[in-house]
Design a protein around this motif. Structure first.
Motif, PDB file in Angstrom:
ATOM      1  N   ALA A   1      -6.388 -60.330   7.043  1.00  0.00           N
ATOM      2  CA  ALA A   1      -6.625 -60.617   5.618  1.00  0.00           C
ATOM      3  C   ALA A   1      -6.110 -59.464   4.754  1.00  0.00           C
ATOM      4  CB  ALA A   1      -8.114 -60.851   5.368  1.00  0.00           C
ATOM      5  N   LEU A   2      -6.286 -58.238   5.205  1.00  0.00           N
ATOM      6  CA  LEU A   2      -5.782 -57.097   4.453  1.00  0.00           C
ATOM      7  C   LEU A   2      -4.256 -57.083   4.408  1.00  0.00           C
ATOM      8  CD1 LEU A   2      -8.229 -54.285   5.581  1.00  0.00           C
ATOM      9  CD2 LEU A   2      -7.926 -55.148   3.249  1.00  0.00           C
ATOM     10  N   ALA A   3      -3.610 -57.498   5.480  1.00  0.00           N
ATOM     11  CA  ALA A   3      -2.142 -57.579   5.473  1.00  0.00           C
ATOM     12  C   ALA A   3      -1.684 -58.569   4.412  1.00  0.00           C
ATOM     13  CB  ALA A   3      -1.623 -57.973   6.855  1.00  0.00           C
ATOM     14  N   ALA A   4      -2.339 -59.713   4.341  1.00  0.00           N
ATOM     15  CA  ALA A   4      -1.994 -60.706   3.320  1.00  0.00           C
ATOM     16  C   ALA A   4      -2.276 -60.159   1.921  1.00  0.00           C
ATOM     17  CB  ALA A   4      -2.773 -62.000   3.560  1.00  0.00           C
ATOM     18  N   TYR A   5      -3.398 -59.489   1.763  1.00  0.00           N
ATOM     19  CA  TYR A   5      -3.760 -58.879   0.483  1.00  0.00           C
ATOM     20  C   TYR A   5      -2.680 -57.888   0.038  1.00  0.00           C
ATOM     21  CZ  TYR A   5      -6.447 -56.005  -2.818  1.00  0.00           C
ATOM     22  OH  TYR A   5      -6.871 -55.295  -3.920  1.00  0.00           O
ATOM     23  N   CYS A   6      -2.224 -57.048   0.976  1.00  0.00           N
ATOM     24  CA  CYS A   6      -1.177 -56.069   0.655  1.00  0.00           C
ATOM     25  C   CYS A   6       0.121 -56.758   0.243  1.00  0.00           C
ATOM     26  CB  CYS A   6      -0.920 -55.154   1.844  1.00  0.00           C
ATOM     27  SG  CYS A   6      -2.227 -53.962   2.130  1.00  0.00           S
ATOM     28  N   ALA A   7       0.452 -57.857   0.907  1.00  0.00           N
ATOM     29  CA  ALA A   7       1.670 -58.587   0.561  1.00  0.00           C
ATOM     30  C   ALA A   7       1.578 -59.127  -0.866  1.00  0.00           C
ATOM     31  CB  ALA A   7       1.904 -59.724   1.552  1.00  0.00           C
ATOM     32  N   VAL A   8       0.432 -59.694  -1.215  1.00  0.00           N
ATOM     33  CA  VAL A   8       0.250 -60.245  -2.566  1.00  0.00           C
ATOM     34  C   VAL A   8       0.240 -59.120  -3.602  1.00  0.00           C
ATOM     35  CG1 VAL A   8      -1.349 -61.468  -4.100  1.00  0.00           C
ATOM     36  CG2 VAL A   8      -0.899 -62.350  -1.801  1.00  0.00           C
ATOM     37  N   THR A   9      -0.526 -58.063  -3.336  1.00  0.00           N
ATOM     38  CA  THR A   9      -0.621 -57.001  -4.339  1.00  0.00           C
ATOM     39  C   THR A   9       0.688 -56.231  -4.487  1.00  0.00           C
ATOM     40  OG1 THR A   9      -1.587 -55.437  -2.754  1.00  0.00           O
ATOM     41  CG2 THR A   9      -3.119 -56.743  -4.089  1.00  0.00           C
ATOM     42  N   SER A  10       1.538 -56.277  -3.472  1.00  0.00           N
ATOM     43  CA  SER A  10       2.834 -55.601  -3.612  1.00  0.00           C
ATOM     44  C   SER A  10       3.635 -56.191  -4.766  1.00  0.00           C
ATOM     45  CB  SER A  10       3.635 -55.680  -2.309  1.00  0.00           C
ATOM     46  OG  SER A  10       4.174 -56.973  -2.118  1.00  0.00           O
ATOM     47  N   LEU A  11       3.449 -57.478  -5.026  1.00  0.00           N
ATOM     48  CA  LEU A  11       4.200 -58.153  -6.094  1.00  0.00           C
ATOM     49  C   LEU A  11       3.913 -57.550  -7.467  1.00  0.00           C
ATOM     50  CD1 LEU A  11       3.808 -61.828  -4.852  1.00  0.00           C
ATOM     51  CD2 LEU A  11       5.719 -60.248  -4.470  1.00  0.00           C
ATOM     52  N   PHE A  12       2.705 -57.012  -7.646  1.00  0.00           N
ATOM     53  CA  PHE A  12       2.367 -56.396  -8.929  1.00  0.00           C
ATOM     54  C   PHE A  12       3.155 -55.116  -9.153  1.00  0.00           C
ATOM     55  CE2 PHE A  12      -1.363 -58.910  -7.847  1.00  0.00           C
ATOM     56  CZ  PHE A  12      -1.484 -59.678  -8.995  1.00  0.00           C
ATOM     57  N   HIS A  13       3.611 -54.519  -8.063  1.00  0.00           N
ATOM     58  CA  HIS A  13       4.326 -53.244  -8.154  1.00  0.00           C
ATOM     59  C   HIS A  13       5.842 -53.413  -8.097  1.00  0.00           C
ATOM     60  CE1 HIS A  13       0.541 -51.118  -7.895  1.00  0.00           C
ATOM     61  NE2 HIS A  13       0.211 -51.927  -6.917  1.00  0.00           N
ATOM     62  N   PHE A  14       6.302 -54.638  -7.963  1.00  0.00           N
ATOM     63  CA  PHE A  14       7.745 -54.859  -7.913  1.00  0.00           C
ATOM     64  C   PHE A  14       8.307 -54.732  -9.325  1.00  0.00           C
ATOM     65  CE2 PHE A  14      11.656 -57.351  -7.897  1.00  0.00           C
ATOM     66  CZ  PHE A  14      12.326 -56.718  -6.864  1.00  0.00           C
ATOM     67  N   GLN A  15       8.688 -53.503  -9.653  1.00  0.00           N
ATOM     68  CA  GLN A  15       9.252 -53.171 -10.962  1.00  0.00           C
ATOM     69  C   GLN A  15      10.470 -52.287 -10.695  1.00  0.00           C
ATOM     70  OE1 GLN A  15       6.224 -51.629 -13.675  1.00  0.00           O
ATOM     71  NE2 GLN A  15       4.668 -52.803 -12.597  1.00  0.00           N
ATOM     72  N   PRO A  16      11.640 -52.926 -10.461  1.00  0.00           N
ATOM     73  CA  PRO A  16      12.829 -52.171 -10.048  1.00  0.00           C
ATOM     74  C   PRO A  16      13.223 -51.015 -10.965  1.00  0.00           C
ATOM     75  CG  PRO A  16      13.184 -54.506  -9.744  1.00  0.00           C
ATOM     76  CD  PRO A  16      11.879 -54.369 -10.480  1.00  0.00           C
ATOM     77  N   ASP A  17      12.857 -51.071 -12.229  1.00  0.00           N
ATOM     78  CA  ASP A  17      13.201 -49.983 -13.151  1.00  0.00           C
ATOM     79  C   ASP A  17      12.210 -48.817 -13.100  1.00  0.00           C
ATOM     80  OD1 ASP A  17      15.358 -51.487 -13.954  1.00  0.00           O
ATOM     81  OD2 ASP A  17      14.355 -52.312 -15.723  1.00  0.00           O
ATOM     82  N   GLU A  18      11.155 -48.962 -12.318  1.00  0.00           N
ATOM     83  CA  GLU A  18      10.119 -47.930 -12.214  1.00  0.00           C
ATOM     84  C   GLU A  18      10.069 -47.406 -10.773  1.00  0.00           C
ATOM     85  OE1 GLU A  18       8.119 -46.684 -14.567  1.00  0.00           O
ATOM     86  OE2 GLU A  18       8.943 -47.942 -16.150  1.00  0.00           O
ATOM     87  N   PRO A  19      10.683 -46.256 -10.505  1.00  0.00           N
ATOM     88  CA  PRO A  19      10.717 -45.743  -9.122  1.00  0.00           C
ATOM     89  C   PRO A  19       9.330 -45.580  -8.492  1.00  0.00           C
ATOM     90  CG  PRO A  19      12.228 -44.504 -10.508  1.00  0.00           C
ATOM     91  CD  PRO A  19      11.453 -45.407 -11.419  1.00  0.00           C
TER      92      PRO A  19
END
Length: 120
Positions: free
Chosen positions: A73-91
């Motif tokens: 469940a934590l692996a799935a949670y990490c996959a979903v929450t990673s989307l919030f950080h997908f900001q290519p202009d922000e290293p």
């Protein structure tokens, strides 16, 4: 005792501390997490179920209980929450995006490994 017992315990402990720290951070300063939710059009109140999940999952890993299911469940949670950080202009955000996937990988390995011999 084998090195695998120590490795399983250490993995559980480190991952548990990460999520327990995340829960504490959300309690202490909910603004940044709420802002990330709002940025993606998600309701900010989802912060509270996420906090509860972080806390419960961290405690379960710490105790060595329900480890395969919790880690999955934590692996799935990490996959979903990673989307919030997908900001290519922000290293910095992209670093967090990649780290979330690395943590998901660690959780998948922990799910496959199980709790090991050391648990409450």
């Amino acid at each position: 005792m084998t090195w695998k017992d120590a490795a399983a315990f250490t993995a559980r402990l480190l991952i548990a501390l990460l999520f327990l720290g995340g829960a504490a951070q959300k309690v202490a300063d909910p603004g940044p997490a709420s802002d990330l939710l709002a940025l993606r059009g998600w309701p900010p109140w989802l912060l509270w179920p996420a906090l509860a999940f972080n806390l419960a999952a961290g405690l379960l890993l710490l105790a060595g209980r329900l480890v395969p299911a919790t880690a999955l469940a934590l692996a799935a949670y990490c996959a979903v929450t990673s989307l919030f950080h997908f900001q290519p202009d922000e290293p910095w955000q992209m670093t967090i995006f990649v780290k979330n996937w690395a943590i998901a990988g660690g959780c998948l390995a922990l799910s496959a490994l199980g709790p090991g011999r050391w648990r409450l």
